[in-house]
Design a protein around this motif. Sequence first.
Motif, PDB file in Angstrom:
ATOM      1  N   PRO A  85       9.424 -10.352   6.680  1.00  0.00           N
ATOM      2  CA  PRO A  85       8.735 -11.479   6.029  1.00  0.00           C
ATOM      3  C   PRO A  85       7.532 -11.031   5.207  1.00  0.00           C
ATOM      4  N   SER A  86       6.791 -10.038   5.677  1.00  0.00           N
ATOM      5  CA  SER A  86       5.669  -9.522   4.884  1.00  0.00           C
ATOM      6  C   SER A  86       6.170  -8.818   3.629  1.00  0.00           C
ATOM      7  N   VAL A  87       7.297  -8.124   3.756  1.00  0.00           N
ATOM      8  CA  VAL A  87       7.899  -7.483   2.588  1.00  0.00           C
ATOM      9  C   VAL A  87       8.298  -8.539   1.564  1.00  0.00           C
ATOM     10  N   GLN A  88       8.889  -9.642   2.057  1.00  0.00           N
ATOM     11  CA  GLN A  88       9.317 -10.725   1.167  1.00  0.00           C
ATOM     12  C   GLN A  88       8.131 -11.305   0.402  1.00  0.00           C
ATOM     13  N   ARG A 140       6.271 -20.101  12.916  1.00  0.00           N
ATOM     14  CA  ARG A 140       4.966 -19.696  12.383  1.00  0.00           C
ATOM     15  C   ARG A 140       4.702 -18.262  12.864  1.00  0.00           C
ATOM     16  N   LEU A 141       4.543 -17.356  11.932  1.00  0.00           N
ATOM     17  CA  LEU A 141       4.355 -15.947  12.256  1.00  0.00           C
ATOM     18  C   LEU A 141       2.903 -15.568  12.010  1.00  0.00           C
ATOM     19  N   GLU A 142       2.196 -15.258  13.068  1.00  0.00           N
ATOM     20  CA  GLU A 142       0.782 -14.932  12.959  1.00  0.00           C
ATOM     21  C   GLU A 142       0.576 -13.422  13.038  1.00  0.00           C
ATOM     22  N   ASN A 143      -0.535 -12.994  12.491  1.00  0.00           N
ATOM     23  CA  ASN A 143      -0.939 -11.579  12.543  1.00  0.00           C
ATOM     24  C   ASN A 143       0.120 -10.660  11.953  1.00  0.00           C
ATOM     25  N   GLN A 144       0.726 -11.131  10.863  1.00  0.00           N
ATOM     26  CA  GLN A 144       1.663 -10.277  10.135  1.00  0.00           C
ATOM     27  C   GLN A 144       0.891  -9.407   9.145  1.00  0.00           C
ATOM     28  N   PRO A 145       1.259  -8.152   8.994  1.00  0.00           N
ATOM     29  CA  PRO A 145       0.481  -7.277   8.103  1.00  0.00           C
ATOM     30  C   PRO A 145       0.612  -7.678   6.646  1.00  0.00           C
ATOM     31  N   ARG A 146      -0.477  -7.678   5.933  1.00  0.00           N
ATOM     32  CA  ARG A 146      -0.424  -7.863   4.485  1.00  0.00           C
ATOM     33  C   ARG A 146      -0.021  -6.536   3.854  1.00  0.00           C
ATOM     34  N   ILE A 147       0.952  -6.598   2.961  1.00  0.00           N
ATOM     35  CA  ILE A 147       1.420  -5.393   2.272  1.00  0.00           C
ATOM     36  C   ILE A 147       1.233  -5.610   0.780  1.00  0.00           C
ATOM     37  N   ASN A 148       0.480  -4.746   0.140  1.00  0.00           N
ATOM     38  CA  ASN A 148       0.300  -4.850  -1.306  1.00  0.00           C
ATOM     39  C   ASN A 148       1.564  -4.372  -2.009  1.00  0.00           C
ATOM     40  N   LEU A 207       0.401   1.215   6.056  1.00  0.00           N
ATOM     41  CA  LEU A 207       1.222   1.063   4.854  1.00  0.00           C
ATOM     42  C   LEU A 207       0.375   1.068   3.590  1.00  0.00           C
ATOM     43  N   GLY A 208      -0.912   0.800   3.720  1.00  0.00           N
ATOM     44  CA  GLY A 208      -1.799   0.860   2.562  1.00  0.00           C
ATOM     45  C   GLY A 208      -2.327   2.249   2.282  1.00  0.00           C
TER      46      GLY A 208
END
Length: 786
Positions: A512-515, A540-548, A482-483
């Motif tokens: 959740p990462s989008v939020q 608790r949601l682990e290893n979710q992708p960071r989205i800029n 996505l980056g």
Amino acid sequence: MVSPSQLASWQPARLSEIAEAVVGHRRSLTGLHDDLDAGRPPASWTFEDATAARTEHDRLSSALATQVAETTGVIEALDAAATSLAAAKELLQGAMRRGGYNGLHIDHATGAVSIARTFDDEDELAYARTVQQEVAEQIETALADAAAADQALAAALTAAAMTDVNDIGSLADQQALLDFQAKSPADQVRYLLDHPEAYALLGEHLSPEVKAGLGAEVADGLDRMAQDPQAFGDADTVARYTALLGALGDDPDVMAPMYRRLGADGLLGTYDGLASFMGFSDDPNLATLAGELRSGLQVATRAEGFDGEAFGQELVQLATRTADGDTMDAYFDTYPSSPLHAAVLDYLMRDGDYGEDFVRGVAWQLDEFERTVDPQLVQSWMQHTGMGSPLNGLDADPGSLLGRTPDPMGATMGQLGKHPSLGLEFFSDGDGEERAEYYFAERDWSRDGFQGIAEAALGIGTDPGNIASSPEQTGLFVSDALGRLPDNPRFTAEHAEGASEPLGALLKHYMPSVQIAVASPTSADGGAAVLTLRDDFLPRLENQPRINSGDLDSILKVALSTDDGMARVAEGIANYRQTSIGGWSAMNAAGVESATYPALENVLTSSTRLEGHMQELLAQMDIEGAKSRDQQIAAFTGLVSKAAALVPLPGAEMVVDVAGTTGKQIADAAWSEIRNVPSGQITAIFGGNEDAARAAATDTFTDSQARTVVTSFLALAEAGVVDVPPELRDTWMPGGRLISVDQIPLDDLAVRHYEAGTLLRPLVSVDEIRDAFEDPYNVISTENKQ
């Protein structure tokens, strides 16, 4: 366990004799089918006793057919046991002879092997011990094989005695099977080549030798046609091989030998010859044969023992002309048709379920070609050996005049999405970093509208197996994809239409990462990273992708550019909102301290901002089918509302289970269902009214704020947080089901907004919800002034 003395006493030949005797009895019984048919009361007899007699006759005929059919399995089990026991007995005898010759003692009751004499020489002792080990292994294998054959025979005999199963058919069918089995293997092959329709009855009763022979004969026939492509102009010949592949194509024991014999060169040559006639022939079997060849290859590559990786590598080397010179010269000397191989590769890879090794061979070899050859030459290869092939019209959009624009690597990326563990390896092995940069950020995917690469991202990034076995690596992959995609100069709504729905589904999975990206926008453009997300009402949601945030907007502009992509994003927002509300509701009922009404208000306002952000992006986009941008915004709002009704929420029984706890179990259970809304449901529900919804929509900022309040009320009502009063149920719940916001006529919106606000105010601040809504129409009005 079978002992050596037992195995030595067994007589495999006697089993063969018994099998022959049973065959004789079966032949006698099946020979009665003519007499049985003749003895059935004719249909012209209409009196009551005749009807009863026909019924009883049919029952007896069926029972006899079943009893005879079961002997087939017994005969095959006897033959198999005789063969296996004879081989095991021979192996045992050889081991015992070798042991005796080398001075070993073998216990005939247990099979234990011991050294029977002493040795003064250390080398002789070492050799004796080696022989002892080898003889022991031979005996162990022989006894295990004998035990397995004995158990299989016992199971077949027990099944025949205890059950009544007829998997063959009538006595006439069984007579046909007997007659066929009386033929030699070569005659069986010839018979089935002339009567492929008989394979449905006979196929399960063929020896491996006959199946391999069938595969070899079909391969040789196809190869002859490929070498003399005028044969594809003979409708009878094409019909024959189409029928053969249609009959045999599902059997891996035929397809694997066939494709080994045909080879990658013969397959390409066959497609070359076939395509050379498809362009001007009206023979429909040519297209059918192309599909049967593809389906058969898929079956072969999934067969045990088939070297799919080597086949895939050779296929790509020949298609891209990167094989050595002698190999390419031999190919062109053998197969004279015009080689439109980019089209062939694209056709093969764009559909179906291949074995993983085959996909590996194609993907890695094609990657080597793409990243070592000049990109302009790659494009030239696709253009000159892809465009103009009739294969491009197969499986294509019916509205497309020229068919599909072939892109073999795009099709292969789609296959990596179907084999997600292989796809994750492709983007994370030693070449993974360079591949990610090239395929996501640099390569031009406009031929397939970025569909293949987006399907790869979706399949790899959401696969439960990848998430379970490599959670951090999977999260990093999604963050990286996505980056990098927004850096691709061709990644726009105009050129990436094929990526819209897959990317919408990917964002739905990671909402959740989008939020987080929407709630905390940043201009930073860091590399791939994973986050641990904590929410009071979600696990608790682990290893979710960071989205800029900047990358997210680029991705969303593509995802929201089609109705299907917009529907997937709407599902994600509805899932996220409803699951959070459901978690809050269950925890509030259980007395969990954090589940306060201000916390509920925060859930509503944050999800309103999330939806509003999507609406703001829609306001910047021109989308086909929308008469105006505000109509598209209204359509999206309706999608979110409809999706909310499809989200499953935790039941009341779960509240009892977690009363007095932190509420994590409730949140886990709710989140486990968040991605279970069937994609396509909401599209189907909305699709029928889509044009009407757009035509009726004349939203203004005020109207959209009102819809936000109504949507919040409906979300709470779906979750059971608020009740619809009896006097309002005819309006809000006609037929017992809550309406969605797009079902409210614009003339009624003010009244529904007032009613919703009245019911919400005891729980949350309606003004806060209205204020959280971003005004997408500012963008519209700004554009209009320019």
